[in-house]
Scaffold this motif. Structure first.
Motif, PDB file in Angstrom:
ATOM      1  N   ASP A   1      -3.594 -10.361  -4.870  1.00  0.00           N
ATOM      2  CA  ASP A   1      -3.791  -8.929  -5.071  1.00  0.00           C
ATOM      3  C   ASP A   1      -3.730  -8.170  -3.752  1.00  0.00           C
ATOM      4  O   ASP A   1      -3.157  -7.081  -3.668  1.00  0.00           O
ATOM      5  N   TRP A   2      -4.344  -8.728  -2.697  1.00  0.00           N
ATOM      6  CA  TRP A   2      -4.279  -8.085  -1.390  1.00  0.00           C
ATOM      7  C   TRP A   2      -2.863  -8.148  -0.817  1.00  0.00           C
ATOM      8  O   TRP A   2      -2.414  -7.214  -0.139  1.00  0.00           O
ATOM      9  N   ALA A   3      -2.163  -9.231  -1.104  1.00  0.00           N
ATOM     10  CA  ALA A   3      -0.778  -9.339  -0.653  1.00  0.00           C
ATOM     11  C   ALA A   3       0.087  -8.262  -1.306  1.00  0.00           C
ATOM     12  O   ALA A   3       0.964  -7.683  -0.662  1.00  0.00           O
ATOM     13  N   CYS A   4      -0.191  -7.980  -2.583  1.00  0.00           N
ATOM     14  CA  CYS A   4       0.534  -6.902  -3.272  1.00  0.00           C
ATOM     15  C   CYS A   4       0.243  -5.550  -2.617  1.00  0.00           C
ATOM     16  O   CYS A   4       1.140  -4.726  -2.444  1.00  0.00           O
ATOM     17  N   ARG A   5      -1.018  -5.343  -2.257  1.00  0.00           N
ATOM     18  CA  ARG A   5      -1.365  -4.087  -1.582  1.00  0.00           C
ATOM     19  C   ARG A   5      -0.642  -3.979  -0.241  1.00  0.00           C
ATOM     20  O   ARG A   5      -0.195  -2.896   0.150  1.00  0.00           O
ATOM     21  N   MET A   6      -0.546  -5.101   0.472  1.00  0.00           N
ATOM     22  CA  MET A   6       0.156  -5.092   1.748  1.00  0.00           C
ATOM     23  C   MET A   6       1.642  -4.767   1.564  1.00  0.00           C
ATOM     24  O   MET A   6       2.225  -3.978   2.310  1.00  0.00           O
ATOM     25  N   ALA A   7       2.272  -5.378   0.561  1.00  0.00           N
ATOM     26  CA  ALA A   7       3.686  -5.109   0.293  1.00  0.00           C
ATOM     27  C   ALA A   7       3.900  -3.645  -0.056  1.00  0.00           C
ATOM     28  O   ALA A   7       4.859  -3.004   0.401  1.00  0.00           O
ATOM     29  N   GLU A   8       3.005  -3.117  -0.869  1.00  0.00           N
ATOM     30  CA  GLU A   8       3.095  -1.703  -1.235  1.00  0.00           C
ATOM     31  C   GLU A   8       2.892  -0.819  -0.008  1.00  0.00           C
ATOM     32  O   GLU A   8       3.573   0.202   0.152  1.00  0.00           O
ATOM     33  N   TRP A   9       1.989  -1.230   0.876  1.00  0.00           N
ATOM     34  CA  TRP A   9       1.709  -0.458   2.088  1.00  0.00           C
ATOM     35  C   TRP A   9       2.920  -0.452   3.035  1.00  0.00           C
ATOM     36  O   TRP A   9       3.318   0.588   3.564  1.00  0.00           O
ATOM     37  N   ILE A  10       3.519  -1.617   3.232  1.00  0.00           N
ATOM     38  CA  ILE A  10       4.680  -1.723   4.117  1.00  0.00           C
ATOM     39  C   ILE A  10       5.827  -0.836   3.645  1.00  0.00           C
ATOM     40  O   ILE A  10       6.558  -0.265   4.454  1.00  0.00           O
ATOM     41  N   THR A  11       5.962  -0.691   2.324  1.00  0.00           N
ATOM     42  CA  THR A  11       7.117   0.014   1.758  1.00  0.00           C
ATOM     43  C   THR A  11       6.813   1.437   1.303  1.00  0.00           C
ATOM     44  O   THR A  11       7.669   2.073   0.690  1.00  0.00           O
ATOM     45  N   ASN A  12       5.610   1.951   1.589  1.00  0.00           N
ATOM     46  CA  ASN A  12       5.308   3.311   1.123  1.00  0.00           C
ATOM     47  C   ASN A  12       6.086   4.356   1.919  1.00  0.00           C
ATOM     48  O   ASN A  12       6.741   4.039   2.923  1.00  0.00           O
ATOM     49  N   GLN A  13       6.031   5.587   1.487  1.00  0.00           N
ATOM     50  CA  GLN A  13       6.832   6.641   2.101  1.00  0.00           C
ATOM     51  C   GLN A  13       6.565   6.789   3.595  1.00  0.00           C
ATOM     52  O   GLN A  13       7.515   6.823   4.403  1.00  0.00           O
ATOM     53  N   SER A  14       5.314   6.862   3.986  1.00  0.00           N
ATOM     54  CA  SER A  14       4.997   7.109   5.394  1.00  0.00           C
ATOM     55  C   SER A  14       5.470   5.968   6.285  1.00  0.00           C
ATOM     56  O   SER A  14       5.971   6.203   7.399  1.00  0.00           O
ATOM     57  N   ASN A  15       5.353   4.723   5.814  1.00  0.00           N
ATOM     58  CA  ASN A  15       5.788   3.606   6.640  1.00  0.00           C
ATOM     59  C   ASN A  15       7.301   3.420   6.630  1.00  0.00           C
ATOM     60  O   ASN A  15       7.868   2.875   7.583  1.00  0.00           O
ATOM     61  N   GLN A  16       7.974   3.866   5.570  1.00  0.00           N
ATOM     62  CA  GLN A  16       9.437   3.894   5.618  1.00  0.00           C
ATOM     63  C   GLN A  16       9.912   4.958   6.607  1.00  0.00           C
ATOM     64  O   GLN A  16      10.916   4.778   7.298  1.00  0.00           O
ATOM     65  N   GLU A  17       9.184   6.068   6.680  1.00  0.00           N
ATOM     66  CA  GLU A  17       9.517   7.089   7.668  1.00  0.00           C
ATOM     67  C   GLU A  17       9.284   6.573   9.082  1.00  0.00           C
ATOM     68  O   GLU A  17      10.083   6.824   9.996  1.00  0.00           O
TER      69      GLU A  17
END
Length: 429
Positions: free
Chosen positions: A332-348
């Motif tokens: 579950d935490w790994a999923c949160r990390m993946a989502e965090w890496i790929t969110n809008q602000s981190n893609q920017e």
């Protein structure tokens, strides 16, 4: 008990890919639950309701060039979720192109979160490395359609879209070329010859060599079994034959204005002034701009002469994705990390630091991204690109053929026979 994945399993995975995509969900879920069952440390067991935080250990794989970027992203993750767990997150460099093989060798010893190229998705799903993404509809809404398709199997999302820029286009130095010049490879080679410079392209990579075959009516792709390839690059019918493409490649290779250079050679040439144009991707945008400054330009690929026609050079398009290991002890935490890496602000942030094009719609629509010559060039080339969906037997035979073309066919081999041998290798079961 730890499950080991030895090379023979890749053969098994290949043989059962089609059925595995629908039948391996239960085993993946069982493996995940077994892994999660042992995630609490001994000191925390039986202490529910206390203030002791769960220790969450995660390993993140990413490209070596992304180390500084990922460390910033990881620091932001820990800051955002501080107080919810005791985090120990480790970044380890792992090339995206080879991620699949390393991971499948031992899933339970692999990274919890990893970046990979989209053409590896089917194999990772079939091997049980990935599970369907929960709340996938949110990601489908947030990301461009093509990136979502690249992260999906049978309409089900299995990975988190990260970039929409894994393709190639033309870099050129405006000090030498006009907007009209860059439309024709023939004209560009003439200019390079006149100035004692070169145009570069990597013919040691089958990925780039697709450019010459892609818009000729000669085809390559993945069969319905999801494993083997079909290929007509040795075709003798039609307006353009395989030998026509081969002869065109030999003419280009014979020009003093051409050089087959890998990525390292291209950048070195750009920096020392010997290369004034070349085919590459957005990962080199910052370095090329720094070297050429005001002369920095980017555009779609030019046309080349083949069978007496001007043929627009094609390209493979691709996407980088982030996956979560189905056997992660902290899934579950790994999923949160993946989502965090790929969110809008981190893609920017990824675009700012690495020049990589976002898959997130809002990030891609930003003014900074839209003003990037490399991203604009990639979008122009997309009209003539194809999603890379090919089996593993494609690479070596094509590279062998194209290296021979780059060397000028020194043994004077019969071109049709060379093409037939290449296709035989590409389509091998």
């Amino acid at each position: 008990m730890k499950k080991k994945y030895y090379p023979w399993i890749l053969m098994a995975v290949s043989l059962v890919t089609a059925v595995s995509l629908t039948g391996c969900g239960k085993s993946r879920e069982t493996g995940r639950k077994e892994a999660q069952a042992g995630q609490l440390s001994e000191e925390n067991q039986g202490k529910e309701g206390t203030d002791i935080l769960e220790t969450v250990e995660l390993t993140v794989w990413g490209a070596e060039e992304d180390e500084e970027l990922l460390k910033q992203i990881i620091d932001g993750f820990k800051e955002t979720y501080q107080g919810q767990a005791d985090f120990s997150i480790t970044y380890k460099p792992q090339g995206e192109s080879g991620c699949k093989d390393v991971l499948i060798a031992d899933l339970e010893a692999g990274a919890d979160v990893f970046a990979f190229a989209d053409d590896q998705l089917n194999t990772l799903v079939a091997a049980g490395a990935l599970e369907p993404v929960e709340e996938g509809e949110n990601l489908k809404t947030a990301n461009i359609k093509e990136a979502v398709e690249a992260a999906s199997v049978g309409g089900t999302l299995y990975a988190y879209p990260l970039t929409a820029d894994n393709g190639y286009f033309l870099y050129y130095n405006k000090e030498y070329f006009t907007q009209e010049d860059i439309k024709s490879l023939d004209r560009m080679l003439e200019i390079a010859e006149e100035n004692g410079k070169v145009i570069s392209m990597d013919w040691s990579s089958a990925w780039y060599v697709y450019a010459f075959f892609g818009n000729t009516g000669l085809e390559v792709g993945l069969n319905e079994d999801g494993i083997t390839n079909y290929c007509t690059w040795n075709g003798t019918d039609g307006a353009i034959k395989g030998t026509d493409v081969a002869n065109s490649m030999l003419r280009i290779a014979a020009s003093p204005g051409f050089a087959s250079l890998n990525d390292e050679g291209f950048l070195k040439g750009v920096q020392d002034g010997s290369v004034i144009a070349g085919v590459s991707g957005v990962w080199n945008a910052l370095a090329v701009e720094e070297a050429w400054e005001e002369g920095y330009g980017a555009a779609r690929l030019p046309s080349y002469t083949c069978a007496g026609e001007q043929v627009q050079m094609a390209s493979f398009s691709g996407y980088k994705l982030v996956g979560v290991n189905a056997y992660s002890k902290h899934y579950d935490w790994a999923c949160r990390m993946a989502e965090w890496i790929t969110n809008q602000s981190n893609q920017e942030l990824r675009f700012q630091m690495r020049g990589q094009g976002p898959s997130n719609k809002n990030a891609a629509a930003s003014k900074a991204v839209q003003q990037s010559p490399a991203i604009v060039a990639l979008l122009e080339q997309s009209e003539f690109s194809k999603l890379q969906r090919i089996g593993g037997n494609f690479w070596t035979p094509v590279e062998t053929f194209s290296k021979n073309m780059a060397a000028g066919n020194p043994d004077n081999g019969n071109l049709q026979e060379l093409l037939d041998k290449m296709v035989e290798g590409v389509t091998a079961p």
